[in-house]
Write an enzyme that holds these catalytic residues in place. Sequence first.
Site, PDB file in Angstrom:
ATOM      1  N   GLU A 228       0.825  -1.222   0.000  1.00  0.00           N
ATOM      2  CA  GLU A 228       0.000   0.000   0.000  1.00  0.00           C
ATOM      3  C   GLU A 228       0.853   1.263   0.000  1.00  0.00           C
ATOM      4  OE1 GLU A 228      -2.863   0.292  -0.792  1.00  0.00           O
ATOM      5  OE2 GLU A 228      -3.406  -1.817  -0.627  1.00  0.00           O
TER       6      GLU A 228
HETATM    7  C1  FAD Z   1       2.762  -9.727   0.556  1.00  0.00           C
HETATM    8  C2  FAD Z   1       2.494  -8.667  -0.456  1.00  0.00           C
HETATM    9  C3  FAD Z   1       1.179  -8.352  -0.770  1.00  0.00           C
HETATM   10  C4  FAD Z   1       0.914  -7.368  -1.737  1.00  0.00           C
HETATM   11  N1  FAD Z   1      -0.377  -7.122  -2.095  1.00  0.00           N
HETATM   12  C5  FAD Z   1      -0.617  -6.331  -3.183  1.00  0.00           C
HETATM   13  C6  FAD Z   1      -1.923  -6.209  -3.724  1.00  0.00           C
HETATM   14  O1  FAD Z   1      -2.896  -6.779  -3.224  1.00  0.00           O
HETATM   15  N2  FAD Z   1      -2.086  -5.454  -4.849  1.00  0.00           N
HETATM   16  C7  FAD Z   1      -1.056  -4.815  -5.451  1.00  0.00           C
HETATM   17  O2  FAD Z   1      -1.265  -4.153  -6.457  1.00  0.00           O
HETATM   18  N3  FAD Z   1       0.199  -4.886  -4.940  1.00  0.00           N
HETATM   19  C8  FAD Z   1       0.439  -5.641  -3.832  1.00  0.00           C
HETATM   20  N4  FAD Z   1       1.711  -5.753  -3.334  1.00  0.00           N
HETATM   21  C9  FAD Z   1       2.772  -4.993  -3.953  1.00  0.00           C
HETATM   22  C10 FAD Z   1       3.248  -3.850  -3.071  1.00  0.00           C
HETATM   23  O3  FAD Z   1       2.274  -2.854  -3.005  1.00  0.00           O
HETATM   24  C11 FAD Z   1       4.592  -3.367  -3.651  1.00  0.00           C
HETATM   25  O4  FAD Z   1       5.539  -4.364  -3.312  1.00  0.00           O
HETATM   26  C12 FAD Z   1       4.992  -2.029  -3.106  1.00  0.00           C
HETATM   27  O5  FAD Z   1       4.156  -1.022  -3.612  1.00  0.00           O
HETATM   28  C13 FAD Z   1       6.434  -1.664  -3.451  1.00  0.00           C
HETATM   29  O6  FAD Z   1       6.691  -1.883  -4.817  1.00  0.00           O
HETATM   30  P1  FAD Z   1       7.980  -2.751  -5.238  1.00  0.00           P
HETATM   31  O7  FAD Z   1       7.937  -4.027  -4.493  1.00  0.00           O
HETATM   32  O8  FAD Z   1       8.025  -2.808  -6.700  1.00  0.00           O
HETATM   33  O9  FAD Z   1       9.199  -1.938  -4.682  1.00  0.00           O
HETATM   34  P2  FAD Z   1       9.917  -0.724  -5.421  1.00  0.00           P
HETATM   35  O10 FAD Z   1       8.910   0.239  -5.929  1.00  0.00           O
HETATM   36  O11 FAD Z   1      10.896  -1.261  -6.384  1.00  0.00           O
HETATM   37  O12 FAD Z   1      10.675  -0.035  -4.205  1.00  0.00           O
HETATM   38  C14 FAD Z   1      11.948  -0.482  -3.721  1.00  0.00           C
HETATM   39  C15 FAD Z   1      12.490   0.587  -2.774  1.00  0.00           C
HETATM   40  O13 FAD Z   1      12.648   1.829  -3.474  1.00  0.00           O
HETATM   41  C16 FAD Z   1      11.928   2.852  -2.839  1.00  0.00           C
HETATM   42  N5  FAD Z   1      11.338   3.752  -3.836  1.00  0.00           N
HETATM   43  C17 FAD Z   1      10.710   3.414  -4.982  1.00  0.00           C
HETATM   44  N6  FAD Z   1      10.259   4.514  -5.604  1.00  0.00           N
HETATM   45  C18 FAD Z   1      10.585   5.566  -4.830  1.00  0.00           C
HETATM   46  C19 FAD Z   1      10.403   6.979  -4.925  1.00  0.00           C
HETATM   47  N7  FAD Z   1       9.751   7.546  -5.925  1.00  0.00           N
HETATM   48  N8  FAD Z   1      10.900   7.766  -3.935  1.00  0.00           N
HETATM   49  C20 FAD Z   1      11.535   7.220  -2.887  1.00  0.00           C
HETATM   50  N9  FAD Z   1      11.740   5.904  -2.748  1.00  0.00           N
HETATM   51  C21 FAD Z   1      11.264   5.085  -3.695  1.00  0.00           C
HETATM   52  C22 FAD Z   1      10.848   2.159  -2.020  1.00  0.00           C
HETATM   53  O14 FAD Z   1      10.425   2.951  -0.921  1.00  0.00           O
HETATM   54  C23 FAD Z   1      11.562   0.881  -1.596  1.00  0.00           C
HETATM   55  O15 FAD Z   1      12.310   1.122  -0.443  1.00  0.00           O
HETATM   56  C24 FAD Z   1       1.985  -6.687  -2.344  1.00  0.00           C
HETATM   57  C25 FAD Z   1       3.314  -6.993  -1.998  1.00  0.00           C
HETATM   58  C26 FAD Z   1       3.563  -7.986  -1.082  1.00  0.00           C
HETATM   59  C27 FAD Z   1       4.994  -8.320  -0.774  1.00  0.00           C
END
Ligand code: FAD
Length: 592
Positions: free
Chosen positions: A436
């Site tokens: 989220e």
């Molecule tokens: C168990 C689980 C359940 C989930 N459920 C859902 C769901 O129901 N629906 C859904 O759509 N998604 C879901 N997700 C996905 C989740 O919302 C994402 O994992 C999350 O939004 C982060 O995206 P990412 O994993 O690609 O990390 P990334 O976006 O790659 O982020 C990696 C790091 O970079 C940082 N970062 C990235 N962009 C920026 C920025 N602009 N400024 C500063 N820092 C930044 C982040 O804070 C983080 O520390 C789920 C994930 C998990 C693990």
Amino acid sequence: MSDYRFPYKDSEFLLNDVLDFDQMCLDAGLEDVNSELALAILEEAGRFGSEVLAPLNTIGDKLGATLEDDGVHETPGFAEAYRQYVDNGWAALSGDEEYGGQAMPRVVGAGTTEIWYSACAAFSLGPLLTTGAVEAIAKHGTDELKSAYLPKLVSGEWMGTMCLTESAAGSDLAAVACKAVPQDDHFLITGQKIYITWGDHQMTENVIHLMLARLPDAPAGVKGISLFLVPKYLLDENGRPGERNDVYCVGLEHKLGIHASPTCTLNFGDNGGAIGYLVGQPNLGLMAMFTMMNEARQGVGIQSLGVAERSYQQALPFAKERLQGTRKDGSRYPIIEFPDVRRMLMLMKSATEAMRGLIYFAAAEGDRERAAKSPEQAKKHAARTGIYTPVVKGWITELSQEITYLGMQINGGMGYIEETGSAQYYRDVRIMTIYEGTTGIQGLDLAGRKTLSDKGEAMGDLLDEIQQTAKDMSAIDSLSGMAASLSSAVQSGREAMAWLLEHAAQDRNAVGGASVNYMMLMGYLCGGWVMGVSALKAIKALESGSGDESFLKAKQVTAQFYFEHLLPRTASYFSTVMAGSESMMALNEDQF
Ligand SMILES: Cc1cc2nc3c(=O)[nH]c(=O)nc-3n(C[C@H](O)[C@H](O)[C@H](O)COP(=O)(O)OP(=O)(O)OC[C@H]3O[C@@H](n4cnc5c(N)ncnc54)[C@H](O)[C@@H]3O)c2cc1C
């Protein structure tokens, strides 16, 4: 019998003394609702949570969900519990009456939601996303979509999902690549979504996906994303689930915690295209999805509170029973007598109470917005809710990491051993700072959209209100020291905001470098505010002889502890904001 007990007295105090819930209901024109009814609901929810859901927590952790030939199967016992949850009307508690809901205020919804999360966080994620889907469809869907889907989603007969994430599109939703091609009265959707919570299961006869995709002529970036409703089963002429739609779970993630919540990879359109329906305007899907995300963000804050509370409830009896001290006469005494164990327990207790208070404040703001008598009033409440949302999500999920860490620490070696349950809370809560929108994203939201965009006006109003509480506290001798601390923290908040407003335009890294620390500063400050108001109300209740004396005296001590041990963190977050981003950005990438 379960080891979970709903913290009734704290909720009763928040409703009756802090929020003046009865007056709130009258102001909102809800003559049939009052604190007596709300507390009866919460008490019954507490019973359901502790007797039906809490026993599933360990089983869910051990067995998890599985992917079979016919789709995902939830942990044994979950479907029966979910059926009871729906039959008892819990799913429909806060839903709109127009669609069969009971239209209870959001404050009551927040109270029951805490219970579901304390009892079994993995179970309760499904209903959380369903509530968000309901909000998004109700606000942005066509009348046809509303009448076809909302009654079943509101009752809980069907569950909803939120499908945003793709392998290349995590925090950066501009990269969403799933496609939607118009055909007749619907769209054909293709592409893959990953990490979809409760993306498939057998608990309900239909699963309704709300997903982001791009139309063929959509502009690049966030301005070219549209929102679609994609049911697992298409509805037949009677509105019942009929033909299977072309969306399938092709994988389940193995993860650190919340094992019973299936985290699915969903393929849309492998066999020609999944049928979907547009929700809201073309290319404005992200805005519509934000309705759902904001709902879910506050929900994840409540989820963290629930797990933190359960961790406290597990650690407390251990601290009272574990004998490690020896008196001169050779008798042994429990670890709760050691000051350092007291420090950990008090930190858990006071932080949890502050978090709960802020969650109730935020929910009440949503109720005030709904009941607003003029668009100006509604706008003001919406702006305050806008500030609370990233703080509830960001600060509470971060602080809950520390609380569940301390829960394990109090247990010593036994905490690290799975059978106590303490380790599960620590593992389960870890995801909450990530999904989220990560903490980084919440910080950017608070600093950018919620502070810079209105030049600090709404934040300034909040700081003024906190300052007024400090003034009220200073009129009472026993609270004057705390009042001074709160004033000084408000001043830090004001200066940090002024720094952001001044530096945002000049330094491109200023906001990004400071935003999480700014959000944490505001979180600890809001917690101090809640505890300050609580101390004032506890004194008032004691003077009038109303309420439970032992609870009210303990509340004053818990507030004092918060002011001595947690509010001072505002000063260090303030220093980190003011330090700017120079050292953060100075090394070139090879120097790391
Ligand atoms: C168990 C689980 C359940 C989930 N459920 C859902 C769901 O129901 N629906 C859904 O759509 N998604 C879901 N997700 C996905 C989740 O919302 C994402 O994992 C999350 O939004 C982060 O995206 P990412 O994993 O690609 O990390 P990334 O976006 O790659 O982020 C990696 C790091 O970079 C940082 N970062 C990235 N962009 C920026 C920025 N602009 N400024 C500063 N820092 C930044 C982040 O804070 C983080 O520390 C789920 C994930 C998990 C693990």
